[in-house]
Design an enzyme around this catalytic site. Structure first.
Site, PDB file in Angstrom:
ATOM      1  N   ASN A 188      -6.787 -22.160 -21.407  1.00  0.00           N
ATOM      2  CA  ASN A 188      -6.799 -22.926 -22.882  1.00  0.00           C
ATOM      3  C   ASN A 188      -7.580 -24.561 -22.035  1.00  0.00           C
ATOM      4  O   ASN A 188      -7.330 -24.921 -21.434  1.00  0.00           O
ATOM      5  CB  ASN A 188      -5.357 -23.890 -22.897  1.00  0.00           C
TER       6      ASN A 188
ATOM      7  N   LYS B  24      -8.337 -26.968 -23.079  1.00  0.00           N
ATOM      8  CA  LYS B  24      -8.096 -28.305 -23.421  1.00  0.00           C
ATOM      9  C   LYS B  24      -9.587 -29.453 -24.053  1.00  0.00           C
ATOM     10  O   LYS B  24      -9.807 -29.158 -24.337  1.00  0.00           O
ATOM     11  CB  LYS B  24      -7.117 -29.512 -21.913  1.00  0.00           C
TER      12      LYS B  24
ATOM     13  N   HIS C  12       2.314 -27.203 -27.196  1.00  0.00           N
ATOM     14  CA  HIS C  12       2.193 -27.810 -25.462  1.00  0.00           C
ATOM     15  C   HIS C  12       2.825 -28.457 -25.119  1.00  0.00           C
ATOM     16  O   HIS C  12       2.901 -29.419 -25.906  1.00  0.00           O
ATOM     17  CB  HIS C  12       0.981 -27.130 -25.561  1.00  0.00           C
TER      18      HIS C  12
ATOM     19  N   GLU D   5       2.025 -30.695 -22.986  1.00  0.00           N
ATOM     20  CA  GLU D   5       0.998 -31.892 -23.411  1.00  0.00           C
ATOM     21  C   GLU D   5       1.269 -32.982 -24.754  1.00  0.00           C
ATOM     22  O   GLU D   5       1.573 -33.765 -24.863  1.00  0.00           O
ATOM     23  CB  GLU D   5      -0.520 -31.764 -22.909  1.00  0.00           C
TER      24      GLU D   5
ATOM     25  N   GLU E 221       6.118 -21.716 -20.227  1.00  0.00           N
ATOM     26  CA  GLU E 221       5.180 -22.511 -19.833  1.00  0.00           C
ATOM     27  C   GLU E 221       5.754 -23.653 -18.524  1.00  0.00           C
ATOM     28  O   GLU E 221       5.984 -24.864 -19.498  1.00  0.00           O
ATOM     29  CB  GLU E 221       4.115 -23.106 -20.187  1.00  0.00           C
TER      30      GLU E 221
ATOM     31  N   GLY F 182      -0.827 -27.842 -14.397  1.00  0.00           N
ATOM     32  CA  GLY F 182      -2.101 -28.818 -13.988  1.00  0.00           C
ATOM     33  C   GLY F 182      -1.135 -29.733 -12.273  1.00  0.00           C
ATOM     34  O   GLY F 182      -2.395 -30.701 -11.868  1.00  0.00           O
TER      35      GLY F 182
ATOM     36  N   SER G 160      -0.338 -23.499 -13.858  1.00  0.00           N
ATOM     37  CA  SER G 160      -0.834 -22.821 -12.163  1.00  0.00           C
ATOM     38  C   SER G 160      -1.223 -21.815 -12.037  1.00  0.00           C
ATOM     39  O   SER G 160      -1.252 -21.560 -10.915  1.00  0.00           O
ATOM     40  CB  SER G 160      -0.420 -23.801 -11.269  1.00  0.00           C
TER      41      SER G 160
HETATM   42  C1  PEP Z   1      -1.570 -24.941 -19.926  1.00  0.00           C
HETATM   43  O1  PEP Z   1      -2.523 -26.299 -20.000  1.00  0.00           O
HETATM   44  O2  PEP Z   1      -1.636 -24.253 -20.346  1.00  0.00           O
HETATM   45  C2  PEP Z   1      -1.435 -24.769 -18.230  1.00  0.00           C
HETATM   46  C3  PEP Z   1      -0.775 -23.473 -18.056  1.00  0.00           C
HETATM   47  O3  PEP Z   1      -2.397 -25.397 -17.084  1.00  0.00           O
HETATM   48  P1  PEP Z   1      -2.651 -24.898 -15.927  1.00  0.00           P
HETATM   49  O4  PEP Z   1      -3.317 -23.543 -15.705  1.00  0.00           O
HETATM   50  O5  PEP Z   1      -3.735 -26.336 -15.536  1.00  0.00           O
HETATM   51  O6  PEP Z   1      -1.443 -25.257 -15.151  1.00  0.00           O
END
Ligand code: PEP
Length: 250
Positions: free
Chosen positions: A9, A11, A95, A97, A167, A173, A212
């Site tokens: 992803n 973003k 997601h 976000e 998630e 992040g 992460s």
């Molecule tokens: C994500 O945005 O789905 C995600 C898992 O981000 P990150 O790996 O940066 O934590």
């Protein structure tokens, strides 16, 4: 046997130039990790470039969002049929976000999930709890509620052509990853919820972990029984790191 999926992803990151380089690196390193399915999720405006670069390769692509509407006066939105024009295999829906920054509710996410299926694109449904919710001990009920909105609208059979990504919001992040045990617990819970409705579908559905994830923690996470891949944010912006995560799943 569920084939692992490692999905990047991106973003709101990248430029034409950086994306060309990133895709070149991924294409060059894809063959040795062919046991794992790879997919990338660029910002909408780079979809044409990504399709051009990835057509004929084993790497799939999709977008980070879509509209729940079919067409019409919805300024700034992008419909599923438009994603079909660029041969997207997948689309991310719900997601965290989108849920937290743009107010997407469980109901809207379910309608986006339905819109993707209607045009034959596989949704990747994101679910997960905030840190506050985990601390309150309501992780399972939050994830169950998010999942139920989709199950009630589309039915469990919809997951024959869909993916789930667990998630935990507190791990996205932040550099803070769920332990393999913490993630496995929730993944097993999600699979059990699907199994209550249809055990065959539950056994087939891929449930990705996101939050992460990087090469350094991927081996342990991907070794867990119910973790079928990763949804990768930051670490997907570098071809080497992204491919190293995939290698961990081989
Ligand atoms: C994500 O945005 O789905 C995600 C898992 O981000 P990150 O790996 O940066 O934590």
């Amino acid at each position: 046997m569920r084939r692992k999926l490692v999905a990047g992803n991106w973003k709101m990151n990248g430029s034409s130039e950086s994306i060309r380089g990133l895709l070149q690196g991924i294409k060059e390193g894809a063959a040795p990790v062919a046991a794992v399915e790879l997919a990338v999720f660029p910002p909408f405006v780079y979809l044409g470039l990504v399709e051009q670069q990835l057509s004929g390769t084993t790497v799939a692509w999709g977008t980070q969002n879509l509209s729940e509407q079919v067409s019409g006066a919805f300024t700034g939105e992008v419909a599923g049929s438009m994603l079909n024009d660029f041969h997207c295999a997948y689309v991310i829906v719900g997601h965290s976000e989108r849920r937290t920054l743009y107010g997407e509710t469980d109901d809207l996410v379910a309608r986006k999930f339905a819109a993707a299926r209607k045009v034959g694109i596989k949704p990747i449904l994101c679910v997960g709890e905030t840190l506050e919710e985990r601390d309150q001990g309501v992780t399972e009920s939050v994830v169950e509620r998010q999942l139920k909105a989709v199950l009630d609208l589309e039915g469990v059979e919809a997951f024959n052509d869909a993916v789930i990504a667990y998630e935990p919001v507190w791990a996205i992040g932040t550099g803070r990853t769920a332990t393999p045990q913490q993630a496995q617990e929730v993944h097993a819970f999600i699979r059990a919820k699907l199994a209550e409705r249809n055990s065959t579908v539950a056994a087939k559905t891929r449930i990705l972990y996101g939050g992460s994830m990087k090469a350094a923690n991927a081996v342990e996470l991907l070794a867990m029984a119910d973790i079928d891949g990763g949804l990768i944010g930051g670490a997907s912006l570098e071809a080497k790191e992204f491919l190293a995560i995939a290698r961990a799943g081989c």
